[in-house]
Enzyme design. Structure first.
Site, PDB file in Angstrom:
ATOM      1  N   LYS A 122      54.184  69.448  84.396  1.00  0.00           N
ATOM      2  CA  LYS A 122      53.354  69.343  85.601  1.00  0.00           C
ATOM      3  C   LYS A 122      54.143  68.541  86.648  1.00  0.00           C
ATOM      4  O   LYS A 122      54.639  67.468  86.338  1.00  0.00           O
ATOM      5  CB  LYS A 122      52.043  68.636  85.255  1.00  0.00           C
ATOM      6  N   GLU A 131      31.411  70.003  80.192  1.00  0.00           N
ATOM      7  CA  GLU A 131      30.253  69.268  80.719  1.00  0.00           C
ATOM      8  C   GLU A 131      29.031  69.458  79.820  1.00  0.00           C
ATOM      9  O   GLU A 131      28.232  68.522  79.652  1.00  0.00           O
ATOM     10  CB  GLU A 131      29.924  69.742  82.139  1.00  0.00           C
ATOM     11  N   ARG A 143      27.143  73.065  84.840  1.00  0.00           N
ATOM     12  CA  ARG A 143      27.571  73.569  83.523  1.00  0.00           C
ATOM     13  C   ARG A 143      26.739  72.957  82.388  1.00  0.00           C
ATOM     14  O   ARG A 143      26.841  73.357  81.238  1.00  0.00           O
ATOM     15  CB  ARG A 143      29.057  73.214  83.280  1.00  0.00           C
TER      16      ARG A 143
HETATM   17  C1  HTL Z   1      40.845  71.509  90.670  1.00  0.00           C
HETATM   18  C2  HTL Z   1      39.790  71.005  89.758  1.00  0.00           C
HETATM   19  O1  HTL Z   1      38.639  70.892  90.167  1.00  0.00           O
HETATM   20  C3  HTL Z   1      40.168  70.645  88.391  1.00  0.00           C
HETATM   21  S1  HTL Z   1      41.697  70.990  87.788  1.00  0.00           S
HETATM   22  C4  HTL Z   1      41.332  70.253  86.315  1.00  0.00           C
HETATM   23  C5  HTL Z   1      42.370  70.136  85.237  1.00  0.00           C
HETATM   24  C6  HTL Z   1      42.801  71.482  84.744  1.00  0.00           C
HETATM   25  O2  HTL Z   1      43.779  71.275  83.769  1.00  0.00           O
HETATM   26  P1  HTL Z   1      44.686  72.505  83.347  1.00  0.00           P
HETATM   27  O3  HTL Z   1      45.507  72.072  82.204  1.00  0.00           O
HETATM   28  O4  HTL Z   1      43.867  73.709  83.170  1.00  0.00           O
HETATM   29  O5  HTL Z   1      45.603  72.766  84.621  1.00  0.00           O
HETATM   30  P2  HTL Z   1      46.872  71.926  85.153  1.00  0.00           P
HETATM   31  O6  HTL Z   1      46.374  71.152  86.339  1.00  0.00           O
HETATM   32  O7  HTL Z   1      47.901  72.957  85.548  1.00  0.00           O
HETATM   33  O8  HTL Z   1      47.351  71.060  84.038  1.00  0.00           O
HETATM   34  C7  HTL Z   1      40.026  69.787  86.292  1.00  0.00           C
HETATM   35  C8  HTL Z   1      39.400  69.071  85.162  1.00  0.00           C
HETATM   36  N1  HTL Z   1      39.364  70.046  87.470  1.00  0.00           N
HETATM   37  C9  HTL Z   1      37.967  69.647  87.670  1.00  0.00           C
HETATM   38  C10 HTL Z   1      36.997  70.566  86.931  1.00  0.00           C
HETATM   39  C11 HTL Z   1      36.071  70.040  86.062  1.00  0.00           C
HETATM   40  N2  HTL Z   1      35.161  70.825  85.444  1.00  0.00           N
HETATM   41  C12 HTL Z   1      35.143  72.159  85.694  1.00  0.00           C
HETATM   42  C13 HTL Z   1      34.106  73.000  85.015  1.00  0.00           C
HETATM   43  N3  HTL Z   1      36.021  72.724  86.522  1.00  0.00           N
HETATM   44  C14 HTL Z   1      36.928  71.947  87.147  1.00  0.00           C
HETATM   45  N4  HTL Z   1      37.785  72.574  88.020  1.00  0.00           N
END
Ligand code: HTL
Ligand code: MG
Length: 631
Positions: A291, A375, A403
């Site tokens: 990342k 959630e 959710r």
């Molecule tokens: C943008 C946003 O709201 C993000 S991006 C992210 C992390 C995603 O991790 P992943 O490993 O999938 O991707 P990476 O960043 O490439 O490591 C979260 C928790 N959130 C908040 C979040 C919380 N809960 C839900 C249902 N959706 C989101 N988008």
């Protein structure tokens, strides 16, 4: 498109001639690597100027370049879970010239969005939806006798969402042709959590195991084939014992698993994607990425650079954020409360930083848990804790509590369990747009019996409400907006009488009722209007029935204001109350109209939605109050 001499670092050469994925098709591996380098530069520049999801997008550059080289978007469908990592996808699909508008009013969405481009397979922002979407698309493709590929990119964080795991269970069962690309960078916004995440670390160790095994096999075969075969059989039976990859859950769910491979090795990515593209049935390709890849300060601190603010791209320095956020006020209150009450336990669904819990998690590590992007699990874990004597606080954004709606009702409210919901980002949130605005929670919570809902006007009231909620017992939602509030000294724990409102301007002819963020607008609107009453309606449920009854009998007009959908919110509650009692003052309900609002500054959305100070004064004027319209 003609190949050209590779550009020196810093010069954009190839991107100037890429107007769509078709322009990637004939590029050599070296040229694709140059494209990736140029993409990285553009993303760094865009986020330096406009802010945005920098680290995630940098980590997905090679993967997206390879995907658009191998697959044929928009005929093939390429989906991105959450969609925040898709800046390279936007640049390669004809939106390069608009990247500076990203997350700004009238500009590109910060996520993928079907209405924005034919190359955006799904409209997202909430995690864990890509795989069920992909399965649905596979059903449609097969039912219509069509033939195209479906590839869904999902991060390791998003894979902690139950919806994603349930979709894989179905995907393995349905055996429809599709490709899942697990983009594993060991990070959610914070460090990733969960057993699957821990298991995937072993898979990366397994590569080492594979390499040693391959070398040994070659040496043995050169010496004696029969002996090599005998050893190979012995090894396979031993493998289940030693090799973690043999209990691969994806294989167990009948999804072909390939990997892990280096998610920054374009040659390997192109080779493997080309091989997997047309395989029958479902395949998961596990890619390991970093990342923030390619930008030193983002690689070093992917948490900070998950969501970048405008900054100096050379140094990563940015103006210090001013003010004291509601999230910080909540985190500081929890740190103090946990010292007072040993039963307090805070749960976050993967939003430690966003919910202001970093310091709390370090101060009270044994009274804190991150359940991942789950959630529903967060709410029901809270229910389990409450059943066994703890005082759980579920720290959750309004939009993400959507959710966990059934879990609030079914697992918490029916038994009237003492679970407190610290609802952050209550109301419009701005740059994250329609998928993230928290403007439905009052309606969906208000209908659930036993649930109380409070909107603090400032930090002191926030603390008073938490103290009162701990005493009250039963499910309590304390909802506050994105943005800043005032700071109060440690030990500020005022008494707030449960279910009571507060007269701020005790004038009775025309009365404005508002709580939380809306109260800020209301205060400004009536500041120079002594004849207009103002009430801090800090409880949406229960309403302050005694005060509302009095106002309903004495006032000739009432204006309610809320940073929430008009339908089903605070204004609806007031109307229901007055109607039940046959009270008939004029009532004007100011709330968010029945539509979605895209990304823009919160103040701009509030003005468009008609809930800001100007809108309140206009309504007061319409009600015959003598007000100067302009403020
Ligand atoms: C943008 C946003 O709201 C993000 S991006 C992210 C992390 C995603 O991790 P992943 O490993 O999938 O991707 P990476 O960043 O490439 O490591 C979260 C928790 N959130 C908040 C979040 C919380 N809960 C839900 C249902 N959706 C989101 N988008
Ligand atoms: Mg991740």
């Amino acid at each position: 498109m003609q190949a050209s001499e590779p550009a020196q670092k810093g010069h954009i050469v190839l991107l100037d001639r890429i107007n769509g994925p078709e322009d990637l098709k004939n590029l050599s591996r070296e040229e694709l690597s140059q494209v990736a380098q140029e993409l990285r530069q553009e993303i760094i520049q865009v986020c330096a100027e406009s802010g945005g999801h920098l680290a995630s997008s940098l980590g997905a550059v090679e993967l997206i370049t390879a995907l658009h080289h191998v697959f044929d978007s928009p005929r093939d469908r390429i989906l991105f879970d959450v969609g925040h990592q898709a800046y390279a996808h936007k640049i390669l699909t004809g939106r390069r010239s608009r990247m500076q508008t990203i997350r700004k009013e009238g500009g590109l969405s910060g996520f993928t969005k079907v209405s924005e481009s034919e190359h955006d397979g799904i409209t997202v922002g909430h995690a864990s939806t890509s795989l069920a979407n992909a399965l649905g698309m596979a059903f449609a493709r097969d039912a219509l006798g069509q033939n195209y590929n479906i590839a869904a990119v999902i991060g390791d964080g998003s894979l902690t969402g139950g919806m994603a795991l349930a979709a894989i269970n179905q995907i393995g069962y349905q055996q429809k042709r599709m490709l899942i690309i697990l983009n594993d960078n060991e990070m959610s916004i914070s460090e990733n959590v969960g057993a699957l995440n821990r298991y995937m670390r072993t898979l990366q160790i397994q590569r080492w195991f594979q390499d040693v095994e391959d070398a040994g096999k070659k040496a043995l075969q050169a010496f004696s084939r029969p002996l090599a075969q005998m050893v190979s059989r012995a090894k396979d039976s031993a493998r289940n014992f030693f090799d973690p990859a043999s209990d691969n859950p994806f294989k167990a769910m009948n999804v072909r698993y390939v990997g892990p491979i280096d998610g920054h090795d374009l040659g390997q990515l192109v080779y493997v994607l080309s091989k997997l593209k047309d395989l029958d049935g479902p395949t998961m390709l596990h890619v390991v990425t970093k990342k923030g890849k390619g930008l030193e300060y983002a690689e070093k601190d992917p948490i900070k650079w998950h969501g970048a603010v405008p900054h100096d791209p050379k140094t990563g320095t940015a103006p210090a954020s001013k003010g004291y956020s509601w999230s910080a006020a909540f985190g500081d209150a929890m740190i103090e409360l946990a010292k007072e009450d040993p039963r307090l336990f805070v749960i976050t669904p993967a939003m430690r930083e966003g919910s202001g819990l970093v310091k709390y998690s370090q101060t009270h590590p044994h009274r804190y848990t991150d359940v991942g992007i789950a959630e529903d699990v967060a709410v029901t874990v809270g229910a389990g804790m409450a059943l066994q004597g703890l005082k759980p606080v579920v720290a959750i954004y309004s939009t993400f509590l959507q959710r966990g709606f059934d879990q609030v009702l079914h697992d918490v409210a029916i038994e009237n369990l003492p679970v407190i919901f610290a609802i952050d980002r209550g109301g419009m949130v701005g740059a994250d747009g329609a998928t993230h605005h928290g403007v439905f929670d009052l309606a969906y919570l208000r209908t659930i019996p036993n649930v109380s809902i409070a909107l603090p006007k400032d930090t002191s009231e926030l603390r008073g409400l938490f103290k009162a909620a701990l005493k009250h017992g039963g499910p309590v939602a304390i909802r506050y907006p994105r943005g800043n509030t005032d700071q109060v000294p440690e030990g500020t724990w005022p008494e707030v009488q449960w279910g009571t409102w507060e007269w701020l301007n005790p004038s009775e002819e025309v009365v404005v009722l508002a709580g939380g963020k809306a109260l800020e607008y209301a205060r400004k609107a009536v500041a120079d209007l002594p004849g207009v009453g103002l009430v801090n309606a800090r409880f949406v449920k229960p309403l302050d029935e005694e005060m509302l009854e009095y106002i309903g009998r004495t006032a000739r007009a009432i204006v309610t204001v809320e940073d929430h959908q008009k339908m089903g919110g605070f204004g609806s509650a007031v109307l229901e109350f007055l109607a039940d009692r046959g009270l008939t003052p004029k009532v004007r309900v100011l709330g968010i109209p029945d539509q979605f609002y895209d990304h823009a500054e919160v103040s701009s959305i509030h003005a468009q939605a008609g809930i800001d100070s100007q809108a309140i004064r206009t309504v007061l004027a319409e009600l015959g109050v003598d007000v100067p319209i302009e403020i």
